[in-house]
Design an enzyme around this catalytic site. Sequence first.
Site, PDB file in Angstrom:
ATOM      1  N   GLY A 182      71.996  32.568  47.840  1.00  0.00           N
ATOM      2  CA  GLY A 182      71.813  33.358  49.050  1.00  0.00           C
ATOM      3  C   GLY A 182      71.495  32.490  50.255  1.00  0.00           C
ATOM      4  O   GLY A 182      70.575  31.686  50.216  1.00  0.00           O
ATOM      5  N   GLY A 218      70.706  33.708  53.357  1.00  0.00           N
ATOM      6  CA  GLY A 218      70.035  34.495  54.391  1.00  0.00           C
ATOM      7  C   GLY A 218      68.800  33.754  54.900  1.00  0.00           C
ATOM      8  O   GLY A 218      68.669  32.542  54.733  1.00  0.00           O
ATOM      9  N   PHE A 219      67.885  34.498  55.501  1.00  0.00           N
ATOM     10  CA  PHE A 219      66.692  33.862  56.059  1.00  0.00           C
ATOM     11  C   PHE A 219      65.901  33.104  55.002  1.00  0.00           C
ATOM     12  O   PHE A 219      65.485  31.970  55.209  1.00  0.00           O
ATOM     13  CB  PHE A 219      65.792  34.902  56.721  1.00  0.00           C
ATOM     14  CG  PHE A 219      66.331  35.407  58.026  1.00  0.00           C
ATOM     15  CD1 PHE A 219      66.324  34.597  59.150  1.00  0.00           C
ATOM     16  CD2 PHE A 219      66.853  36.676  58.141  1.00  0.00           C
ATOM     17  CE1 PHE A 219      66.819  35.042  60.366  1.00  0.00           C
ATOM     18  CE2 PHE A 219      67.348  37.138  59.344  1.00  0.00           C
ATOM     19  CZ  PHE A 219      67.334  36.325  60.456  1.00  0.00           C
ATOM     20  N   VAL A 259      77.877  34.729  42.464  1.00  0.00           N
ATOM     21  CA  VAL A 259      77.163  34.522  41.205  1.00  0.00           C
ATOM     22  C   VAL A 259      77.377  35.727  40.299  1.00  0.00           C
ATOM     23  O   VAL A 259      77.161  36.873  40.705  1.00  0.00           O
ATOM     24  CB  VAL A 259      75.663  34.286  41.457  1.00  0.00           C
ATOM     25  CG1 VAL A 259      74.888  34.288  40.138  1.00  0.00           C
ATOM     26  CG2 VAL A 259      75.469  32.967  42.191  1.00  0.00           C
ATOM     27  N   GLU A 316      67.626  51.921  66.285  1.00  0.00           N
ATOM     28  CA  GLU A 316      68.446  51.039  67.119  1.00  0.00           C
ATOM     29  C   GLU A 316      69.892  51.539  67.205  1.00  0.00           C
ATOM     30  O   GLU A 316      70.490  51.549  68.281  1.00  0.00           O
ATOM     31  CB  GLU A 316      68.394  49.606  66.568  1.00  0.00           C
ATOM     32  CG  GLU A 316      67.049  48.948  66.875  1.00  0.00           C
ATOM     33  CD  GLU A 316      66.775  47.674  66.082  1.00  0.00           C
ATOM     34  OE1 GLU A 316      65.840  46.957  66.439  1.00  0.00           O
ATOM     35  OE2 GLU A 316      67.489  47.406  65.102  1.00  0.00           O
ATOM     36  N   ASP A 318      64.042  40.042  50.517  1.00  0.00           N
ATOM     37  CA  ASP A 318      64.162  41.477  50.224  1.00  0.00           C
ATOM     38  C   ASP A 318      64.331  41.768  48.739  1.00  0.00           C
ATOM     39  O   ASP A 318      64.215  42.928  48.319  1.00  0.00           O
ATOM     40  CB  ASP A 318      65.375  42.073  50.957  1.00  0.00           C
ATOM     41  CG  ASP A 318      65.146  42.168  52.449  1.00  0.00           C
ATOM     42  OD1 ASP A 318      64.056  41.773  52.904  1.00  0.00           O
ATOM     43  OD2 ASP A 318      66.054  42.632  53.159  1.00  0.00           O
TER      44      ASP A 318
END
Lengths: 441, 441
Positions: free
Chosen positions: A20, A22-23, A88, A179, A308
């Site tokens: 991953g 991501g952040f 994966v 949003e 997450d």
Amino acid sequence: MTEISEAGTKSKTPVVVIVGGGFAGLAAARSLKKAPVRVVLIDRSNHHLFQPLLYQVATSGLAPADIAQPIRSILRDQANVEVYLDEVMKIDTADRLVVTADLTFRYDYLILACGARHSYFGKDEWEQYAPGLKTLNDAISIRHRILAAFEVAEKASDPEERKQATTFIIVGGGPTGVEMAGAISELARFTLKKDFRHINSADARVILIEAAPRVLPVFDPSLSEKALQQLRQLHVDVRLNAKVTKVTEDYVEVDGVPIPTRTVIWAAGNVASPLGKQLGVETDRQGRVVVNPDLGIPGHPEVFVVGDMAFAKRANGAPVPGVSPAALQGGYHVAENIIRILKGEPTQPFHYFDKGSMATIGRNAAVADLHVVKFGGLFAWLAWVFVHLYFLIGFKNRVRVFFGWVFSYWTYSKGSRLIQVQPKDGALLHNPPADPLPPQK
Amino acid sequence: MTEISEAGTKSKTPVVVIVGGGFAGLAAARSLKKAPVRVVLIDRSNHHLFQPLLYQVATSGLAPADIAQPIRSILRDQANVEVYLDEVMKIDTADRLVVTADLTFRYDYLILACGARHSYFGKDEWEQYAPGLKTLNDAISIRHRILAAFEVAEKASDPEERKQATTFIIVGGGPTGVEMAGAISELARFTLKKDFRHINSADARVILIEAAPRVLPVFDPSLSEKALQQLRQLHVDVRLNAKVTKVTEDYVEVDGVPIPTRTVIWAAGNVASPLGKQLGVETDRQGRVVVNPDLGIPGHPEVFVVGDMAFAKRANGAPVPGVSPAALQGGYHVAENIIRILKGEPTQPFHYFDKGSMATIGRNAAVADLHVVKFGGLFAWLAWVFVHLYFLIGFKNRVRVFFGWVFSYWTYSKGSRLIQVQPKDGALLHNPPADPLPPQK
């Protein structure tokens, strides 16, 4: 078997596999820059995504390239990292293997940071009508649907069909839902205002549905109230304590009452990456892996789960929230724990430092909760702009996005209103109207 | 039947239907701003495309939104225009009808400006392996293929497979082919240079195949020579007098000799929109409608064909070339002829004013033929940058693109290197390598 690491044969350098980009995954990779390890980062897309601004791509405010950057290019100068574009399939904690569609990797340490997808609470058949917003493809697809809805309305002769086409329903009143609702309303009321001849785009209805008694339920109640006011000023029809009971191609049922619509956006729930289930340890209702205080998993101190995908508890017993600052901090922490293990030191528990939360609702409208101070309106909006620009990776993106925002702010124009599908794809028009065009005027 | 115009019943305002929102169609619509007509513009995509820069999207230099703008938004302030996102299926010149997928329009004047697609000279089965470059979707798909090729090479263990993956073949040495070859070579040699660990992206081979004895055959021979030198400086393998005899998934056959590759880009031929054939008048070998000197068609003075779809002759007998300035000028001219007819005046023949041609090969490298002066190198490149920015519609795009270029120029970085497909789509990986990863170093 293919061994990426050759561990124990030619080389003694331990291999850290990160799944991953991501952040959390990226933070971990960067923190291992000077560590005596080889880092293998695997992601199924080639880019890191600045997810907090994804709703802007979905509503034509930003272009995909503004909020995404190739993972390779971010890590190009870090010599101990290899990046693989791959998916994966299997994790084998007994033999310490990660199996992808193409390759097999042997690891000494594993960091899983695969994030979450949206969840339909067991109603997976709703997904085709109510897409969620997690990837660039999601955002582009939602952008197409929103723009195409106005095109359909412009061609429709039946007033009911026109009303249906310009009704937008957002399910879920968290930050993403709020949003999206604000941005769609601004698009309809300002950006598209002069674009059509047979409809008034400002007549569009934007309905936000939230099961809880207030929007932004994780924020302070005073800010939920501010956000509600700002949404209503933007003519968003906010329905609290309301529950979606059915989603079809033609309508959404809210507490048993159907509302005709063809554009539904799902911002209601998350489920963690299914890879967590393969670890053979406890997962929570959302599929998140229940981790130890140091973010390792029980029985496998060499495996960490973060972002997450992890269920971690704070000192006060509350779970660490699924937000990007928590993912970043978790990624750094896991890297530091691996460095500690390599030095023979004990790992440290993770402490999430909550700097506060923000959500934007529209031009000048936002709410910010910085604990010591809570505020809404223009100042919160400016704070939001500053914070989001500051954290956008890459100088070029930052300046481009800033320029785009200033321009949009002045003119209400949105530069990325492109529909890349073609009508014959069938994605655009559901039903050609039977008797389509009214005489003009 | 649905009548958009109600012509002859309620309203006497003549209806001008324009099919196509490219340079020609848009120019015609804008020139009719003050004319006493209702204009209906139909396009199957929602945006006008600045096609001369499409190769930059295909090679990650620009984002799609940088070179495309919604047609609605361009024409929003022109009250006598309606825009429809729709696909024209049938043209009936006897009853003066245009039939789309959804609607039927009655016209008093018709302007066909539907452009051209690439042509495979009867070998349509080559298209799946050798995509052409006409639309944003084409450009995004080619960008994916180019970037994915490097990802495949990074994972391949077989040197032959790696070589195949990093061999890029461009068929056709006109402006598009030359621009693509230069841009891919720069991408490989500079932009991606530090991104990979198992391959050296600069080893990529870029092969440009041209059947004529020189590249840019429509330019002056001295500029063809300059362009050839500049391409060779960028390590492009230019093969002149060479003919593609076969295209498959695994290789391209050039004069009977197979070259293994998985990435082929077709820039070799054009065929006009098939709608031209429905007019019942003469078309040339490329399917272009042979038009009268005033750009009308024989037997139907109310029907005009313009841009890449028309075969028009210049005073010296040479055909008007299929370039954007000719399309723009043709669009203006047709609008003026319709205004003349409405005033009871005779139409005027079209005179194409050829301002010159330019092509860019890379950073600092371009050729320009302004008739009075022909030049290459940095000055031609600056002229190219200036001219292309000047003609980009929309202030925001102009500034964004300029900023992007300056940034790329300084850093050789390319900001739009996104692969939006996912590996499981199958678009990315042709064959997973059997024994994939060599030990590092």
